[in-house]
Design a protein around this motif. Structure first.
Motif, PDB file in Angstrom:
ATOM      1  N   VAL A 128     -14.235   2.001  -2.006  1.00 54.81           N
ATOM      2  CA  VAL A 128     -13.013   1.245  -2.285  1.00 54.81           C
ATOM      3  C   VAL A 128     -12.825   0.169  -1.213  1.00 54.81           C
ATOM      4  N   LEU A 129     -12.653  -1.084  -1.645  1.00 58.04           N
ATOM      5  CA  LEU A 129     -12.454  -2.175  -0.692  1.00 58.04           C
ATOM      6  C   LEU A 129     -11.049  -2.076  -0.099  1.00 58.04           C
ATOM      7  N   PRO A 130     -10.935  -2.061   1.231  1.00 55.93           N
ATOM      8  CA  PRO A 130      -9.671  -1.676   1.871  1.00 55.93           C
ATOM      9  C   PRO A 130      -8.546  -2.696   1.784  1.00 55.93           C
ATOM     10  N   HIS A 131      -8.850  -3.981   1.911  1.00 59.00           N
ATOM     11  CA  HIS A 131      -7.802  -4.997   1.945  1.00 59.00           C
ATOM     12  C   HIS A 131      -7.461  -5.528   0.554  1.00 59.00           C
ATOM     13  N   GLU A 132      -8.403  -5.445  -0.362  1.00 58.21           N
ATOM     14  CA  GLU A 132      -8.223  -6.002  -1.692  1.00 58.21           C
ATOM     15  C   GLU A 132      -7.560  -5.035  -2.675  1.00 58.21           C
ATOM     16  N   THR A 133      -7.677  -3.733  -2.423  1.00 53.93           N
ATOM     17  CA  THR A 133      -7.161  -2.706  -3.327  1.00 53.93           C
ATOM     18  C   THR A 133      -5.708  -2.374  -2.980  1.00 53.93           C
ATOM     19  N   ILE A 134      -4.839  -2.373  -3.997  1.00 56.42           N
ATOM     20  CA  ILE A 134      -3.399  -2.197  -3.796  1.00 56.42           C
ATOM     21  C   ILE A 134      -2.936  -0.863  -4.400  1.00 56.42           C
ATOM     22  N   VAL A 135      -2.075  -0.164  -3.663  1.00 58.41           N
ATOM     23  CA  VAL A 135      -1.496   1.099  -4.135  1.00 58.41           C
ATOM     24  C   VAL A 135      -0.450   0.790  -5.205  1.00 58.41           C
ATOM     25  N   ALA A 136      -0.641   1.327  -6.422  1.00 55.42           N
ATOM     26  CA  ALA A 136       0.285   1.083  -7.535  1.00 55.42           C
ATOM     27  C   ALA A 136       1.289   2.215  -7.704  1.00 55.42           C
ATOM     28  N   LYS A 137       0.819   3.452  -7.565  1.00 52.45           N
ATOM     29  CA  LYS A 137       1.693   4.627  -7.587  1.00 52.45           C
ATOM     30  C   LYS A 137       1.429   5.435  -6.329  1.00 52.45           C
ATOM     31  N   PRO A 138       2.457   6.100  -5.773  1.00 50.91           N
ATOM     32  CA  PRO A 138       2.306   6.791  -4.494  1.00 50.91           C
ATOM     33  C   PRO A 138       1.144   7.780  -4.486  1.00 50.91           C
ATOM     34  N   ILE A 139       0.413   7.790  -3.381  1.00 54.72           N
ATOM     35  CA  ILE A 139      -0.771   8.638  -3.202  1.00 54.72           C
ATOM     36  C   ILE A 139      -0.507   9.622  -2.067  1.00 54.72           C
TER      37      ILE A 139
END
Length: 284
Positions: A128-139
């Protein structure tokens, strides 16, 4: 016959691993939505004063998700490489992942391998690319960390990659937690035998693996199944290490260059590291 040793571009290091002993801490938190996965992990860990950690992620989702797959090298230099960036449409539902937390160029940085279900219903696994991937629902995040070891991303002469390396800090542990080892295993050595060697070198009779992120040259599983591939992405599901032979167990999830996902307990002496393997061991 499938060759399970890779020629790296640089000279092999004398030791099969790097490791630093520290004092461990335990932390649970939730990754906030709207942030990159890097920021969502880094903020609570920085607030807690942790400089290195292994994190297990569960549930929630990403949108957008950007990730890489393992790939064969085509540059005639590196032993293995990455695919082009994959960016699936819609929301990806996270199943589980492991993260190594440290720093790169003086800023917080993560290395994440995970499995997820894409909007079309297909299960995927990758880096998973760290800066490009956005959290959509809480993890949900469960972290095992330390403030007296750093994981620093630096150029590695043997592999010609920029990789995490554990470094002892000058910090005094804030509390007497369990003894831990932050480690990085080098290429072409068996992951289980090297974990046992790390425990012996650290004075641990037994240790629990609190996650782990890395790559293997294919896989040989205890159930008799195997993966014949050069480049893979791997994360640890469960692990217990003992200095007594045949007591160590290591269960992983793996994806190969064709996108095939496998899971199982690894055979001792049959699973060499491809490029690197980052691990956090807690004395048991």
């Amino acid at each position: 016959m499938f060759e399970r040793r890779l020629r790296q571009p640089g000279p092999a290091a004398k030791a099969p691993f790097e490791s630093v002993i520290g004092s461990g801490e335990y932390l649970q938190f939730t990754l906030k939505t709207g942030l990159s996965i890097n920021e969502a992990i880094a903020l609570p860990l920085a607030e807690a004063g942790l400089t290195a950690a292994s994190i297990v992620l569960e549930g929630g989702s990403f949108a957008p998700l950007h990730y890489l797959m393992p790939a064969l090298s085509t540059d005639g230099h590196h032993a293995a490489w990455y695919s082009e960036t994959n960016s699936p449409e819609g929301e990806a539902q996270l199943e589980r992942g492991n993260v190594t937390f440290g720093e790169r160029d003086g800023h917080p940085f993560i290395h994440c391998h995970a499995t997820w279900i894409e909007a079309e219903g297909r299960k995927r696994c990758g880096h998973v690319l760290p800066h490009e991937t956005i959290v959509a629902k809480p993890i949900r995040a469960t972290a095992w960390g330390t403030n007296d070891v750093r994981m620093v991303s630096q150029p590695d002469a043997e592999t010609a990659f920029t990789l995490f390396h554990p470094i002892k800090t000058a910090q005094v542990p804030r509390a007497k937690g369990p003894r831990i080892v932050v480690a990085r295993v080098r290429p072409n050595v068996d992951i289980i035998e090297t974990l046992e060697e790390i425990c012996r070198a650290s004075g641990f009779s037994n240790a629990r693996l609190r996650g782990g992120v890395g790559s293997l040259i294919g896989a040989r599983y205890a159930d008799g199944t195997s993966v014949d591939d050069i480049a893979t992405e791997v994360f640890v599901i469960d692990g217990f290490v003992s200095t007594r032979q045949n007591l160590t167990r290591l269960e992983i999830v793996m994806v190969d260059t064709l996108g095939r996902i496998t899971q199982g307990q690894l055979l001792r002496g049959e699973n060499p590291v491809c490029i690197t393997f980052e691990l956090y061991l807690e004395e048991a």
